[in-house]
Design a protein around this motif. Structure first.
Motif, PDB file in Angstrom:
ATOM      1  N   PHE A  31       0.836  -1.203   0.000  1.00 27.07           N
ATOM      2  CA  PHE A  31       0.000   0.000   0.000  1.00 27.07           C
ATOM      3  C   PHE A  31       0.872   1.254   0.000  1.00 27.07           C
ATOM      4  O   PHE A  31       0.631   2.193  -0.759  1.00 27.07           O
ATOM      5  CB  PHE A  31      -0.897   0.007   1.246  1.00 27.07           C
ATOM      6  N   TRP A  35       0.781   2.162  -4.156  1.00 30.05           N
ATOM      7  CA  TRP A  35      -0.557   2.700  -4.406  1.00 30.05           C
ATOM      8  C   TRP A  35      -0.504   4.203  -4.254  1.00 30.05           C
ATOM      9  O   TRP A  35      -0.457   4.738  -3.165  1.00 30.05           O
ATOM     10  CB  TRP A  35      -1.581   2.092  -3.449  1.00 30.05           C
ATOM     11  N   HIS A  39      -6.107   8.288  -1.320  1.00 32.30           N
ATOM     12  CA  HIS A  39      -6.801   7.397  -0.396  1.00 32.30           C
ATOM     13  C   HIS A  39      -7.864   6.567  -1.104  1.00 32.30           C
ATOM     14  O   HIS A  39      -8.755   6.011  -0.447  1.00 32.30           O
ATOM     15  CB  HIS A  39      -7.432   8.199   0.734  1.00 32.30           C
ATOM     16  N   LEU A  42      -8.686   0.032  -2.820  1.00 33.16           N
ATOM     17  CA  LEU A  42      -8.256  -1.016  -3.744  1.00 33.16           C
ATOM     18  C   LEU A  42      -9.182  -2.215  -3.607  1.00 33.16           C
ATOM     19  O   LEU A  42      -9.547  -2.592  -2.490  1.00 33.16           O
ATOM     20  CB  LEU A  42      -6.823  -1.457  -3.413  1.00 33.16           C
ATOM     21  N   LEU A  47      -5.991  -7.180  -4.268  1.00 33.24           N
ATOM     22  CA  LEU A  47      -5.044  -7.328  -3.162  1.00 33.24           C
ATOM     23  C   LEU A  47      -4.713  -8.792  -2.901  1.00 33.24           C
ATOM     24  O   LEU A  47      -3.567  -9.149  -2.630  1.00 33.24           O
ATOM     25  CB  LEU A  47      -5.614  -6.681  -1.900  1.00 33.24           C
ATOM     26  N   LEU A  74      -6.510  -0.723   8.062  1.00 36.49           N
ATOM     27  CA  LEU A  74      -7.284  -0.618   6.827  1.00 36.49           C
ATOM     28  C   LEU A  74      -8.734  -0.271   7.140  1.00 36.49           C
ATOM     29  O   LEU A  74      -9.246  -0.542   8.224  1.00 36.49           O
ATOM     30  CB  LEU A  74      -7.236  -1.936   6.046  1.00 36.49           C
ATOM     31  N   TYR A  85     -10.551  -1.917  -0.005  1.00 34.59           N
ATOM     32  CA  TYR A  85      -9.851  -1.512   1.210  1.00 34.59           C
ATOM     33  C   TYR A  85      -8.946  -0.322   0.910  1.00 34.59           C
ATOM     34  O   TYR A  85      -8.416  -0.185  -0.189  1.00 34.59           O
ATOM     35  CB  TYR A  85      -8.995  -2.660   1.753  1.00 34.59           C
ATOM     36  N   ARG A  86      -8.764   0.488   1.927  1.00 37.50           N
ATOM     37  CA  ARG A  86      -7.784   1.566   1.839  1.00 37.50           C
ATOM     38  C   ARG A  86      -7.173   1.770   3.225  1.00 37.50           C
ATOM     39  O   ARG A  86      -7.723   1.336   4.242  1.00 37.50           O
ATOM     40  CB  ARG A  86      -8.437   2.855   1.369  1.00 37.50           C
ATOM     41  N   LEU A  87      -6.031   2.433   3.262  1.00 33.17           N
ATOM     42  CA  LEU A  87      -5.400   2.742   4.534  1.00 33.17           C
ATOM     43  C   LEU A  87      -6.226   3.768   5.293  1.00 33.17           C
ATOM     44  O   LEU A  87      -6.792   4.697   4.695  1.00 33.17           O
ATOM     45  CB  LEU A  87      -3.998   3.312   4.309  1.00 33.17           C
ATOM     46  N   TRP A  92      -1.977   5.934   7.110  1.00 31.87           N
ATOM     47  CA  TRP A  92      -1.350   6.629   5.984  1.00 31.87           C
ATOM     48  C   TRP A  92      -0.267   7.598   6.470  1.00 31.87           C
ATOM     49  O   TRP A  92       0.848   7.621   5.946  1.00 31.87           O
ATOM     50  CB  TRP A  92      -2.413   7.380   5.188  1.00 31.87           C
TER      51      TRP A  92
END
Length: 292
Positions: A31, A35, A39, A42, A47, A74, A85-87, A92
């Motif tokens: 990530f 990526w 934000h 994904l 993944l 996540l 999913y994203r951080l 981040w």
């Protein structure tokens, strides 16, 4: 390793626990390194496919996504039947802060003589907070003089105050000074905490493990699929080394200390493999999206 990667460590020595920790560290690194769409989330299928490149089975990959979500690393979103999913915002920022140290150079030749010292008290029953604070202090290059008294030969006054605020710790004293008298036993205690011989061995081992990859990378003979795997694993190796290194100025290091040589090798490989690794990462995501 970074503050965030430290939080993913497991005290268990079992093979299963080590495998789970590895999968989580890899996913966080992917990530952070590949990526670049802010934000934006994904897709879970992409993944899972990326982790398959590292021989992580789909079931284990999905379990990794679930664990990182539970731990606040996540954030899961759903749109119809599509799960992504994203951080999280905090994860981040931790990754960005960690990346600055991982990829920045260290000037060992000059030191302004500035030290930062922190003394703190934590609740005896909050082992998790204690572990987290120590991990973050290590990442900021602090080393323990005593159990709750840590020091670094760097100006970390503002940074450590920021960490204390983030963790909600108010029972602490932070000092910044250019005069610090280490009496013989205190100096020996600090040198033991620095573990210079272990650090040197770690950097030497890094050089030996990745020297052949450096030759291939600079020659352009690493295929994209291999570049993604080898570069990501190398970054994790380097992050672990940096996380244990107090970034000592040259005055505290032996002349043969191999950190500068290892850092040059790391940066050379990282730069040479960045593009093919990025291409492979995006290729896997596109293929997963097309085949959903």
């Amino acid at each position: 390793m970074s503050e965030l990667h430290h939080a993913l460590e497991t005290p268990s020595e079992s093979a299963a626990a080590i495998g789970r920790a590895r999968a989580q560290r890899l996913l966080v690194t992917l990530f952070g390194d590949y990526w670049h769409a802010g934000h934006a989330p994904l897709p879970s299928g992409g993944l899972v496919a990326v982790l398959a490149e590292f021989d992580i089975a789909p079931a284990n990959a999905r379990a990794t996504l679930s664990r990182l979500t539970q731990r606040g690393v996540l954030e899961r979103t759903k749109e119809g039947r599509r799960t992504s999913y994203r951080l999280t915002e905090s994860a981040w920022h931790l990754l960005q802060r960690g990346a600055r140290r991982i990829f920045a150079g260290t000037d060992e030749s000059t030191w302004d003589g500035r030290w930062t010292l922190i003394a703190f008290t934590l609740p005896l029953d909050d082992a998790n907070l204690r572990r987290l604070l120590r991990a973050r202090l290590r990442w900021l290059t602090f080393s323990p003089l005593y159990d709750a008294t840590w020091v670094t030969p760097h100006d970390r006054f503002d940074e450590v105050r920021e960490q204390l605020s983030e963790l909600g710790i108010s029972d602490a004293v932070v000092l910044r000074a250019t005069d610090l008298d280490l009496l013989p036993s205190g100096r020996a205690r600090l040198e033991a905490a620095w573990r210079i011989d272990e650090l040197a061995a770690g950097y030497q081992s890094f050089l030996e493990r990745h020297r052949e990859l450096a030759w291939k990378a600079t020659a352009g003979s690493v295929a994209p699929a291999q570049a993604l795997v080898r570069r990501t694993e190398m970054v994790n190796d380097w992050r672990a080394l940096v996380g244990e290194d107090p970034d000592l100025p040259a005055t505290f290091l032996p002349a043969s200390f191999p950190r500068a040589q290892a850092r040059t090798l790391f940066l050379d490989i990282s730069q040479a493999l960045a593009r093919p690794a990025q291409q492979r990462f995006e290729q896997i995501l596109r293929a997963a999206e097309a085949g959903k």
